[in-house]
Design an enzyme around this catalytic site. Sequence first.
Site, PDB file in Angstrom:
ATOM      1  N   ASN A 142      12.533 -49.633 100.148  1.00 16.92           N
ATOM      2  CA  ASN A 142      14.078 -49.679  99.911  1.00 16.92           C
ATOM      3  C   ASN A 142      13.991 -50.254  98.419  1.00 16.92           C
ATOM      4  OD1 ASN A 142      16.581 -50.015  99.424  1.00 16.92           O
ATOM      5  ND2 ASN A 142      16.776 -51.937 100.449  1.00 16.92           N
ATOM      6  N   SER A 180      19.029 -40.514  98.759  1.00 21.94           N
ATOM      7  CA  SER A 180      18.175 -39.681  97.841  1.00 21.94           C
ATOM      8  C   SER A 180      18.585 -39.895  96.417  1.00 21.94           C
ATOM      9  CB  SER A 180      18.211 -38.323  98.197  1.00 21.94           C
ATOM     10  OG  SER A 180      17.973 -37.969  99.468  1.00 21.94           O
ATOM     11  N   CYS A 227      17.683 -47.444  99.990  1.00 23.36           N
ATOM     12  CA  CYS A 227      17.777 -46.921 101.485  1.00 23.36           C
ATOM     13  C   CYS A 227      17.870 -48.216 102.404  1.00 23.36           C
ATOM     14  CB  CYS A 227      16.362 -45.966 101.789  1.00 23.36           C
ATOM     15  SG  CYS A 227      16.357 -44.959 100.475  1.00 23.36           S
TER      16      CYS A 227
END
Length: 612
Positions: free
Chosen positions: A72, A51, A2
């Site tokens: 992350n 995801s 992420c």
Amino acid sequence: MCGHVSIYYKKTNIDKKIDIEKIVDLIDHRGPDHTGFYKHEKIEFGFKRLSIIDLGNGSQPMEKDNKVIVFNGEIYNHKELKNKLQEKGYKFNTNCDTEVLLSLYSDKGKECLKDLTGMFSFIVFDKDNESVFGARDHFGIKPLYYIEEDDFIAFSSEYKALLSLIEEIKIKYKSLQSYMSFQYVLPNDTMIDKIKVVPAGSFFTIKDNKLAFQKYHYFDLSVSKSVTNEDVKNVVIDSIKKHMIANVEVGTFLSGGIDSTIVAAIAGKLNPQIKTFSVGFGVDGYNELDVAKETASKLNLENIQITVNQEEYIKSLPKIMYYLDDPVADPSIIGIYFLSKEARKHVKVVLSGEGSDELFGGYNIYNEYSSIKHILNMPDFMKDTINKISLNMPEIKGKSFLYRATTPLCKRYIGNAKIFDNDEAKLILKNYDEEYRYDNLLGKIYEEAQNMKYDHVTTMQHVDLCTWLQGDILQKADKMSMAASIELRVPFLDKEVLEVASNLSLNQKIKKGGTKVLLREAFKDTVPDHIVNKRKLGFPTPIRVWLKEDLGLVVKETIEKANVDHLINKSYAYKLLDEHIQNKKDNSRKIWAIFSFCLWYEIFIEKKEIIY
């Protein structure tokens, strides 16, 4: 995988707070599946999610036990950690590793870092005492940048999200000079003066508005016990198994080398339907697609191949430089970008072989020790005499060998790549500073190696682990995969693999004519015969050829137009390009370093519009 942005306010009554919703959109490519925010008078979080684990849950920022986290990366041992926490009475609402990480921090504080296996950058805000704790993983796989101003401290997974928060953007000259030698900005620095990097293997705290850092992981390559083939094989297989944990489809990159072949072979045994991905450039000598195809066939795996032509390569350069943040003059970056884009059509996670060379002794340059060790053992006065003779020799065969053999490693080895040596850097840079000679910049790293009593090859590995791996290999792996919104995992960069690899003896790393000796031996019955002893080629990219064609025209035009005359001696750059085009010298890497900086300057300093 992420991206996140955090703004910590030193003063809660400042007139204008930062529009975090606007700046977090600049890293949307890192997590297009979901956007989340958390706002408190002391801190704001913005998050972009890709995801991978527990698809229906696990959205961030996540709040639990009066703490809030943005994270992350992946924690590969999160299931085992969750079980231990449940035994202590912790309750869980999701199956994601984010909640496990937050609960583990609640349970152990900074000591949680000792338990983590994975790649990560995360930040936790404790609402009870309004303090902040954050960390990066042991190797620096996941990036985290920050700036500190009078009113706030801001963090981001990519520094492009921080640029609008800087009143005046200035070049950090130390970084420019080191870049011209290393082909990347040294870890912990960036090309922009105010933007800094959270060091790999470090954690930080913010208490009473004071930001402080502490190292929790140091590379230790000291041999303390013997290692066998089975030790290596078991730890690598176990790591690949862990790295395949996901709730989405996982694929693997496949080049013509042994590292990606080992990963693909083991992953294929665990999932025979796994897809492999390979890239080539359609130029003789710069294409390993045939090798990859043969490998995949012998492993009974599907192999999806793409070929990148010169036109596509050229067209992609501005947006690739934008995604990189700092310039990295590694021509293979473009291939990784296209490979990631292709893989994203089929899977959401890919495995790759980065890190094996640094841990197991895989770079061809490490094997120079086999050739020069008899000279290294000579008395110093003899080496000094030979060194002076080599410096005065004409450019003939043997000159470089004698120079390398008689020059102390700390004066000549700066990692797996060296573009401009100190003397030539004076010719290309307008403001060369003796303080920033590469041997000065690496002084502390060599001192660490000396204190650990590392041998010649292990010292080279230590330099590469502290510089090349973080500044080049992991930069391009993270930024190019994230540009395509795909998660790239590196099974060799695992702390358990590191522990085994750190105990390899010299003859288990190199032998005359060979590298990664024990790794090859351990997997000789796993990978096809044509790969076992194949010489490392790196990631062959045909810029040497293309610079004499259309790419050369683009490069020259970019250097001409970039407003870097106060920094770069353009006449010397043109001289290098002309020599290359006329086949007088192979100056391709030097030209590429200059060009990459000029392109970066146009995009980040001159704010040149990028055409997609």
